[in-house]
Scaffold this motif. Structure first.
Motif: not given
Ligand SMILES: [Zn+2]
Length: 460
Positions: A219-234
């Motif tokens: 995607p070009h834009y990603l919409l999600t919750y911060p806690s999920n973003l952290l998990a994704l980054l990890n």
């Protein structure tokens, strides 16, 4: 002076849908009846944002007067709580306004006598009812009017315009209470008027599955919750996964920390824009495209940030947020204590007259209370956990005045050295000299029924 036409100011990539206007009329451009009210509201909000704060305040109070008069006559709850209040006086000055009783979540939950009005004003009707679970398990029911939904959409469109998003690009969203699907357009407010790109949506599945899905969707834009973003980054860091097309992450639903924002900007080289909203009142504040402050959606809400004694916080001070919904006649929410805390900002340099918050801090129960009597917003130090070992998720619970229990989700059980190192990082970040336990497990922590997750919870 900014131009005052919404449609002529939208980004060049925003193409109005072919059926947006009535065809074959040369005298005047007439929007189709389905989108006319939304377009009219977008147009109005395009200019009101630049009004002087005093003008915005006067508009708010003129509308608040309608809402209070309506509530006092049609809602059994307010007939009782506003009895004897001189509404004109209450709306005439900020001091008098603060004599209006605060509506607590418990008041709303008890709903005795009922808060819902017996009749709706002409042109308004009940459109939906939401039940918010809330993080403390106190469900409340709020009915929304069709007009408040219209406001929600117009504010959402304005936020997209502020950030100049290329809405023809692909949007992906990972959130609670959705099913996996792909659509031809964004299926959001902006899609009512403009041509939008493809949309892919995924519920909170296992993080590895999320990453695989993102790698495929790109995607070009990603919409999600911060806690999920952290998990994704990890997870992405470990697999060295980069999302090549990604332009921006949009966070919703939970408090976005500065740590996480910076981490995302570093790791994926994309900006993060945050939207602060609640199920009860919709969009409350969104980030200024020019300097990151949170602008309050003051055309729709009166937002107060109050000290413990009920007086307003000055810029730089932190207080609890109390909101008044100016347009949702289906459930009058007048001085509703939404139970979040925020830091008041200075007037913005971007030229918009909408007041600002510097940051949103979350719930009262997310504050650390020390045995010495200090109350503060805790830093957890997770930014530094990776120096020791990858930590997938974490939660801190203050279960007693002098005890914080940290639970870390890791792939392999911690060694004694790792545990000691992590404990040191946590103590330093929390500024905590009292009892601290650090336990580790491999299974993820459950999120709330609303998909939200709190990384620090105090029970004291
Ligand atoms: Zn601004």
């Amino acid at each position: 002076m900014p131009a005052m036409s919404f449609l002529s100011d939208v980004p060049s990539t925003w193409e109005v849908l072919p059926d947006a206007f009535v065809r074959g009329i040369s005298l005047v451009t007439i929007p189709n009846s389905g989108i006319a009210p939304l377009l009219q509201l977008c147009e109005a909000l395009h200019s009101t944002q630049f009004e002087e704060p005093e003008v915005i305040r006067l508009r708010q109070m003129a509308q608040a007067r309608y809402m209070l008069q309506f509530a006092a006559s049609q809602s059994p709850h307010y007939r009782k709580t506003l009895a004897g209040l001189d509404i004109d006086t209450a709306c005439a000055s900020p001091e008098a306004w603060r004599t209006i009783p605060i509506l607590t979540r418990s008041d709303l939950q008890r709903a005795d006598p009922p808060i819902f009005p017996e009749y709706m004003p002409i042109g308004h009707q009940v459109a939906s009812e939401v039940q918010t679970s809330g993080s403390t398990g106190q469900p409340v029911r709020v009915r929304k009017s069709a007009f408040s939904r219209l406001f929600f959409r117009a504010l959402a469109i304005r936020e997209q315009a502020w950030h100049q998003r290329d809405i023809t690009k692909k949007l992906a969203s990972i959130r609670a209470n959705v099913k996996k699907e792909s659509r031809e357009n964004w299926s959001s407010a902006v899609s009512h008027i403009f041509r939008t790109g493809a949309y892919d949506c995924l519920p909170f599945v296992d993080i590895t599955e999320q990453l695989a899905w993102l790698a495929k969707v790109q995607p070009h834009y990603l919409l999600t919750y911060p806690s999920n973003l952290l998990a994704l980054l990890n997870a992405a860091a470990e697999k060295s996964l980069r999302l090549e097309n990604l332009i921006e992450v949009r966070s919703i639903g939970e408090t976005l920390s500065t740590d996480l924002r910076e981490r995302c900007e570093d790791q994926w080289s994309v900006k993060v824009s945050d939207l602060y909203s609640s199920e009860e009142v919709g969009n409350i504040a969104c980030q200024c495209p020019e300097n990151g402050r949170y602008h309050l959606m003051e055309e729709n809400l009166v937002v107060e940030v109050l000290r413990d004694d009920g007086t307003p916080c000055a810029p730089g001070e932190i207080g609890r947020i109390v909101v008044t919904d100016l347009h949702n006649f289906a459930t009058p929410l007048i001085r509703y204590d939404i139970r979040d805390y925020a830091e008041v900002g200075e007037p913005c340099t971007c030229g918009r007259g909408l007041a600002t918050l510097n940051r949103i801090l979350g719930r009262h129960r997310n504050m650390l209370r020390t045995p010495e009597g200090e109350v503060r917003w805790p830093l957890t130090g997770f930014h530094n956990f990776d120096e020791v070992t990858p930590v997938r998720q974490y939660q801190f619970v203050q279960s007693e005045r002098d005890l914080v229990e940290a639970t870390l989700i890791v792939d392999e059980p911690l060694t004694p050295d790792q545990r000691a190192a992590l404990e040191g990082i946590i103590r330093k970040a929390l500024q905590w000299d009292h009892r601290l336990t650090v336990s580790d497990q491999c299974t993820p922590l459950a999120v709330g029924v609303n998909g939200k997750f709190e990384d620090f919870v105090s029970h004291v």
